[in-house]
Design an enzyme around this catalytic site. Structure first.
Site, PDB file in Angstrom:
ATOM      1  CG  ASP A 109      -9.339  16.254 -15.194  1.00 12.43           C
ATOM      2  OD1 ASP A 109      -8.651  15.667 -16.046  1.00 12.43           O
ATOM      3  OD2 ASP A 109     -10.394  15.777 -14.721  1.00 12.43           O
ATOM      4  CE  LYS A 114     -12.300   8.145 -18.511  1.00 14.18           C
ATOM      5  NZ  LYS A 114     -12.632   9.404 -17.890  1.00 14.18           N
ATOM      6  CE1 TYR A 161     -16.143  11.609 -16.364  1.00 13.56           C
ATOM      7  CE2 TYR A 161     -15.778  11.588 -13.995  1.00 13.56           C
ATOM      8  CZ  TYR A 161     -16.102  10.923 -15.167  1.00 13.56           C
ATOM      9  OH  TYR A 161     -16.386   9.590 -15.123  1.00 13.56           O
ATOM     10  NE  ARG A 181      -3.062   0.321   3.194  1.00 13.15           N
ATOM     11  CZ  ARG A 181      -2.443   0.455   4.385  1.00 13.15           C
ATOM     12  NH1 ARG A 181      -1.741   1.531   4.660  1.00 13.15           N
ATOM     13  NH2 ARG A 181      -2.533  -0.494   5.288  1.00 13.15           N
TER      14      ARG A 181
HETATM   15  C1  LIG Z   1     -13.088   9.843 -16.544  1.00 15.55           C
HETATM   16  C2  LIG Z   1     -12.700  11.181 -16.049  1.00 15.55           C
HETATM   17  C3  LIG Z   1     -12.479  11.414 -14.675  1.00 15.55           C
HETATM   18  C4  LIG Z   1     -12.682  10.348 -13.623  1.00 15.55           C
HETATM   19  O1  LIG Z   1     -11.731   9.328 -13.729  1.00 15.55           O
HETATM   20  P1  LIG Z   1     -12.017   7.798 -13.331  1.00 15.55           P
HETATM   21  O2  LIG Z   1     -10.743   7.132 -13.732  1.00 15.55           O
HETATM   22  O3  LIG Z   1     -13.221   7.346 -14.106  1.00 15.55           O
HETATM   23  O4  LIG Z   1     -12.262   7.778 -11.870  1.00 15.55           O
HETATM   24  C5  LIG Z   1     -12.083  12.688 -14.292  1.00 15.55           C
HETATM   25  N1  LIG Z   1     -11.912  13.674 -15.202  1.00 15.55           N
HETATM   26  C6  LIG Z   1     -12.132  13.483 -16.515  1.00 15.55           C
HETATM   27  C7  LIG Z   1     -11.937  14.617 -17.459  1.00 15.55           C
HETATM   28  C8  LIG Z   1     -12.528  12.239 -16.993  1.00 15.55           C
HETATM   29  O5  LIG Z   1     -12.755  12.061 -18.302  1.00 15.55           O
END
Ligand SMILES: *Cc1c(COP(=O)(O)O)cnc(C)c1O
Length: 384
Positions: free
Chosen positions: A171, A196, A99, A47
């Site tokens: 982000d 992604k 998001y 962890r």
């Molecule tokens: C998918 C996404 C998230 C969240 O991420 P997860 O891996 O699904 O928890 C946050 N910000 C953006 C822009 C995203 O496309």
């Protein structure tokens, strides 16, 4: 080192035991110690630290031009960990069309712990300035946003945020470090849904944070360990395999998306195309300045009713109808009824999200097949 070289080499060292060129998948929860309280380079329990995760964290940090990288079990776990550095009474300014999951975490979970939020369209610097208070600790933005692909000027927002004594978090999921490096533009922290483009093959859920501030990194590393939302070594290996081709994939994602945006823009059955690479896009000039290319996401509205737009999504054969984005395969979806259904319709419309909007995550297939698929879907009618 240039980005493509970093993608392949940063954080990667031949294995000490056998010289394996690929980082082994260290499937171990614990580590044998030579003597009580003596540990191998901090590796006492996975962890806290795992060598496959360390290799990935160093790779991601290098790609974002940051000193510290931290990987989490999801993008939202990464965001939540940043929120855990706050205290009751602290204030956060969030960007306008964040998001949905980020908005839900902020508005439905973090508010229970006494953290206050104001959401503003950060493409409007005056609106941002008006939202900042002496309690504001963090400004949290996305650029390009989802699914309207709005562009915020990262350097300008960083200056404004710092002038008010707060930190800017970006982000960077949609752009990836191959197209945009927020830390170099003045941001304090970069967050990724690694799920992604970084993973890139639609087979992993993961998140990451990258930053330069040593003290904040130490606090976040403590929280990563103390709260425990860490990814497993197998997933870290899969993402390392993904980042090795990130530069190649992004080139093709951008090339295909640009061709599709131009094609749809000239298509008789299409009412509107949203792509930051099109000169008519409101954020085009800023995107051209702060990004190396315009990304793989394209949104559009077809002529006809909302139902026509939904039917269209079911008629494509190469584009799969699915949520998520950033994988090698092309996806199509209808945000108002799928990814953005949790946002009340009035609020969605007020933010400029058309009920008929269709979003494409353009993959790396051959462009001719993608355009042919969209053309046949646009020419057809009814459910596919
Ligand atoms: C998918 C996404 C998230 C969240 O991420 P997860 O891996 O699904 O928890 C946050 N910000 C953006 C822009 C995203 O496309």
């Amino acid at each position: 080192m240039k980005p493509g070289t970093k993608a392949i080499h940063a954080g990667q060292h031949p294995d000490a035991g056998f010289g394996a060129i690929m980082t082994p998948i260290y499937c171990t929860s614990t580590y044998v110690q030579p003597y009580p309280a003596e540990v191998h380079d901090g590796y006492d329990y996975s962890r806290g630290k795992n060598p496959t995760r360390t290799a990935l964290q160093e790779n991601l940090a290098a790609l974002e031009d940051g000193a510290h990288g931290l990987a989490f079990s999801s993008g939202l776990a990464a965001i939540h960990t940043v929120m855990q550095t706050l205290a009751p009474g602290d204030h956060v300014v969030g960007g306008g069309d964040l998001y949905g999951g980020t908005y839900r975490l902020f508005s439905k979970v973090m508010t229970k712990f006494g953290v206050d939020f104001t959401f503003v369209d950060t493409t409007d610097l005056a609106a941002l300035e008006a939202a900042l208070t002496d309690k504001t600790k963090i400004v949290w933005i996305e650029t390009p946003t989802n699914p309207l692909l709005r562009i915020t000027d990262i350097a300008a927002v960083a200056d404004l945020t710092h002038a008010h004594g707060a930190r800017l978090c970006v982000d960077n999921t949609f752009a990836t470090p191959m197209l945009q490096r927020p830390l170099d533009l003045g941001a304090d922290l970069v967050m990724h849904s690694v799920t992604k483009y970084l993973g890139g093959h639609s087979d992993v859920i993961m998140g990451a944070l990258v930053l330069n501030d040593d003290a904040w990194a130490e606090e976040l590393e403590f929280l990563q360990f103390a709260v425990g939302a860490v990814p497993g070594p197998m997933d870290c290996f899969l993402v390392l395999r993904g980042t090795k081709t990130l530069h190649l994939r992004m080139e093709r994602h951008c090339e295909n998306a640009r061709a599709i945006a131009k094609h749809l823009d000239a298509h008789a059955a299409v009412a509107k195309v949203i792509y930051p690479g099109l000169e008519g896009h409101a954020g085009h000039a800023i995107a051209a300045r702060q990004m190396d290319d315009f990304g793989g996401m394209v949104s559009f509205v077809a002529k006809g009713s909302v139902a026509d737009g939904m039917d269209l999504c079911s008629r494509t054969k190469v584009f799969a109808l699915a949520e998520s984005l950033g994988g090698v395969e092309s996806l199509i979806e209808h945000p108002p009824s799928m990814t953005h259904a949790s946002i009340p319709a009035e609020q969605r419309r007020a933010s400029g999200l058309d009920d008929g909007l269709v979003r494409l995550s353009v993959g790396v297939e051959h462009i001719d097949d993608l355009i042919e698929d969209l053309d046949q879907a646009l020419a057809g009618s009814g459910r596919g």
